[in-house]
Scaffold this motif. Structure first.
Motif, PDB file in Angstrom:
ATOM      1  N   TYR A  89       5.837   6.650  -7.408  1.00 38.98           N
ATOM      2  CA  TYR A  89       5.474   5.298  -7.002  1.00 38.98           C
ATOM      3  C   TYR A  89       6.707   4.521  -6.531  1.00 38.98           C
ATOM      4  O   TYR A  89       7.781   4.588  -7.138  1.00 38.98           O
ATOM      5  N   ASN A 133       1.035   8.651   1.840  1.00 39.46           N
ATOM      6  CA  ASN A 133       0.165   8.464   0.684  1.00 39.46           C
ATOM      7  C   ASN A 133      -0.857   9.596   0.676  1.00 39.46           C
ATOM      8  O   ASN A 133      -1.095  10.231   1.700  1.00 39.46           O
ATOM      9  N   PHE A 166      -6.591  -2.282  -8.703  1.00 39.93           N
ATOM     10  CA  PHE A 166      -6.552  -1.353  -7.574  1.00 39.93           C
ATOM     11  C   PHE A 166      -6.607  -2.136  -6.263  1.00 39.93           C
ATOM     12  O   PHE A 166      -7.251  -3.191  -6.183  1.00 39.93           O
ATOM     13  N   TRP A 221       0.833  -1.212   0.000  1.00 36.66           N
ATOM     14  CA  TRP A 221       0.000   0.000   0.000  1.00 36.66           C
ATOM     15  C   TRP A 221       0.864   1.258   0.000  1.00 36.66           C
ATOM     16  O   TRP A 221       0.581   2.232  -0.716  1.00 36.66           O
ATOM     17  N   GLY A 234      -4.524   7.461  -4.062  1.00 37.60           N
ATOM     18  CA  GLY A 234      -5.790   6.757  -4.153  1.00 37.60           C
ATOM     19  C   GLY A 234      -6.965   7.711  -4.250  1.00 37.60           C
ATOM     20  O   GLY A 234      -6.828   8.929  -4.123  1.00 37.60           O
ATOM     21  N   LYS A 293      -3.977   4.349  -7.576  1.00 41.37           N
ATOM     22  CA  LYS A 293      -3.676   2.922  -7.471  1.00 41.37           C
ATOM     23  C   LYS A 293      -4.544   2.197  -6.446  1.00 41.37           C
ATOM     24  O   LYS A 293      -4.444   0.975  -6.326  1.00 41.37           O
ATOM     25  N   TYR A 294      -5.341   2.903  -5.666  1.00 46.50           N
ATOM     26  CA  TYR A 294      -6.249   2.245  -4.729  1.00 46.50           C
ATOM     27  C   TYR A 294      -7.477   3.116  -4.528  1.00 46.50           C
ATOM     28  O   TYR A 294      -7.494   4.301  -4.888  1.00 46.50           O
ATOM     29  N   ASP A 336       3.661   1.769  -1.359  1.00 46.52           N
ATOM     30  CA  ASP A 336       4.237   2.036  -2.669  1.00 46.52           C
ATOM     31  C   ASP A 336       3.223   2.597  -3.658  1.00 46.52           C
ATOM     32  O   ASP A 336       3.595   3.159  -4.689  1.00 46.52           O
ATOM     33  N   LYS A 337       1.928   2.459  -3.366  1.00 46.17           N
ATOM     34  CA  LYS A 337       0.883   2.919  -4.290  1.00 46.17           C
ATOM     35  C   LYS A 337       0.785   4.447  -4.330  1.00 46.17           C
ATOM     36  O   LYS A 337       0.442   5.031  -5.353  1.00 46.17           O
TER      37      LYS A 337
END
Length: 483
Positions: A391, A355, A178, A55, A61, A128-129, A57-58
């Motif tokens: 990322y 993040n 995702f 998570w 979101g 990414k999420y 690294d994402k």
């Protein structure tokens, strides 16, 4: 279920929509902001640690608030909470307002619901999420829970093939690989076991003394457990359980940050039995990340500062959640941030080790606001060109030098200079510290061009050629091997 006459309901709806036409947002986001926790407890479960690393690294979101509040385009849930920072229409009693609000479920009919459009928009932004509001504080459920009839599958949308919207939202985002987050509000203002009609509802807390009615609170605990169990068992792989409503917590965990919200702190503990919930959730979803917001301890696996970025780098997992507009949910004519402003925030967040979760509220018809789509695409265009600087990177100790922020991976250091909107890109850019290794090449990442630079003392100065100055937007990214 509470009911108003249709004539009264639509009269009130027209009155509210008319007043909204005069303003992009009627209500200030005041007493509902969750501050960053001051205490962090690292999880011991190796599967959680592994998922947290993935998570982390994402980096970016999407947080999606969607519910009955989208129909009139008002602040999510909070107007039915009777606290001083909130305002409601003049000449309307509080009880009448609540009755009107509950009945929004009878007209919430998102006939254009298109979760693939949402996932496409998030992907285009480089996200990414996703975290989706399965239930907000008002208690309206955006999934087919069997614990209550107050849900999207029990109104005018019930016969739609995608009426169980949470299922289809998660599926749409999974198709794009995702990570999936289920937002769930711990308080439930529609539940008679939280806000009991026997008493007034003076604030956000449970409105009866649970020491006098322990069986009623036990009913609420079971209700919460059963709903989360449904999400954990019936909606595919879930990576994050994002628990909002941090005032519902063990009393011994109340901190100065919680007191700063301004709502009274009950003398009793509003404990929903997180150990029981966690055991069930992790059996169903091994390694699932818990974000029990502001409740420091084993169930706040990462911290969630709201609408703010920490002043300094943090060495444990955290996530800034902020809005694209002024509001979490859909509000007509909302004032959206520019893509550059979002990119600048994302860069600062990542450089400080966090993040960023960006809030976008779909319209009541089930589509994303059209004005948001090009902004999201512009963010994604920048990320496409500069992805290696965001990322999978890590924060470094010397993370900031004036308008330049730094990130790194195992091979390179990245210097990311934020460009002032509406101002021409300068012919040269300088920063202090994080010097390139002697004799190493320094490149502008989006073009791949090698640039001339000089070092004097602890300062690097990079010459920016005309071709780069014409093309670059929002932020310039340089890569090099550092000392």
């Amino acid at each position: 279920m509470r009911f108003l006459s249709y004539s009264k309901f639509f009269y009130v709806l027209a009155m509210l929509l008319g007043s909204l036409a005069c303003s992009t947002s009627l209500f200030a986001q005041g007493g509902n902001l969750h501050e960053q926790s001051k205490i962090y407890q690292e999880p011991t479960d190796k599967h959680v640690q592994e998922k947290l690393a993935v998570w982390g690294d994402k980096k970016f979101g999407m947080l999606i608030h969607w519910g009955v509040y989208a129909v009139p385009g008002i602040i999510e849930s909070w107007q039915i909470c009777s606290e001083p920072w909130l305002e409601r229409p003049e000449g309307m009693s509080y009880n009448d307002y609540k009755e009107w609000y509950w009945n929004l479920s009878t007209v919430f009919n998102p006939v254009n619901f298109d979760p693939d459009q949402w996932a496409d928009a998030a992907e285009s932004a480089g996200m990414k999420y996703v975290v989706f509001t399965t239930k907000h504080h008002d208690g309206f459920n955006m999934f087919d829970t069997q614990q209550t009839d107050y849900k999207i599958t029990n109104g005018p949308f019930k016969n739609h093939p995608k009426a169980n919207v949470t299922k289809y939202i998660f599926e749409a985002f999974r198709k794009k690989d995702f990570m999936i987050g289920a937002y769930y509000s711990k308080p439930d203002w529609h539940s008679q076991d939280f806000w009991w009609d026997k008493y007034a509802t003076p604030d956000r807390n449970v409105n009866y003394d649970i020491r006098k009615y322990p069986e009623k609170w036990k009913n609420f605990q079971d209700f919460t457990f059963n709903q989360i169990s449904e999400l954990m068992h019936d909606y595919g792989d879930i990576d994050i359980l994002w628990l909002d409503g941090g005032w519902v917590r063990p009393r011994e965990t109340v901190t100065d940050e919680v007191r700063a919200w301004g709502a009274p702190i009950p003398e009793f503990s509003q404990e929903i039995d997180m150990p029981r919930i966690a055991e069930m959730a992790r059996e169903a979803q091994p390694g699932i990340i818990f974000a029990d917001r502001t409740v420091h301890g084993p169930y706040e696996n990462y911290q969630t500062p709201e609408r703010s970025i920490p002043e300094t780098k943090l060495d444990h997992p955290w996530e800034t959640n902020m809005t694209l507009g002024n509001n979490w949910g859909y509000v007509p004519n909302d004032n959206f941030k520019t893509s550059a402003k979002v990119i600048h925030s994302l860069v600062e967040v990542v450089a400080k080790g966090g993040n960023m979760l960006l809030g976008v509220g779909p319209q009541p018809d089930g589509l994303m606001p059209p004005d948001a789509l090009p902004i999201l695409a512009e963010i994604g265009n920048w990320l496409d060109l500069n992805s290696e600087a965001i990322y999978g990177t890590r924060a470094i100790d010397n993370y900031h030098s004036e308008a330049t922020y730094f990130t790194a991976n195992d091979k390179k250091t990245f210097a990311i200079t934020l460009l002032e909107e509406g101002v021409a890109t300068p012919k040269s850019i300088s920063w202090e510290g994080n010097l390139p290794k002697k004799g190493s090449t320094l490149k502008e990442v989006s073009s791949g061009k090698s640039l001339k630079y000089s070092i004097r003392g602890n300062t690097v100065t990079v010459s920016i050629p005309v071709a780069v100055r014409k093309e670059v937007k929002a932020a310039l990214v340089f890569s090099y091997k550092s000392e």
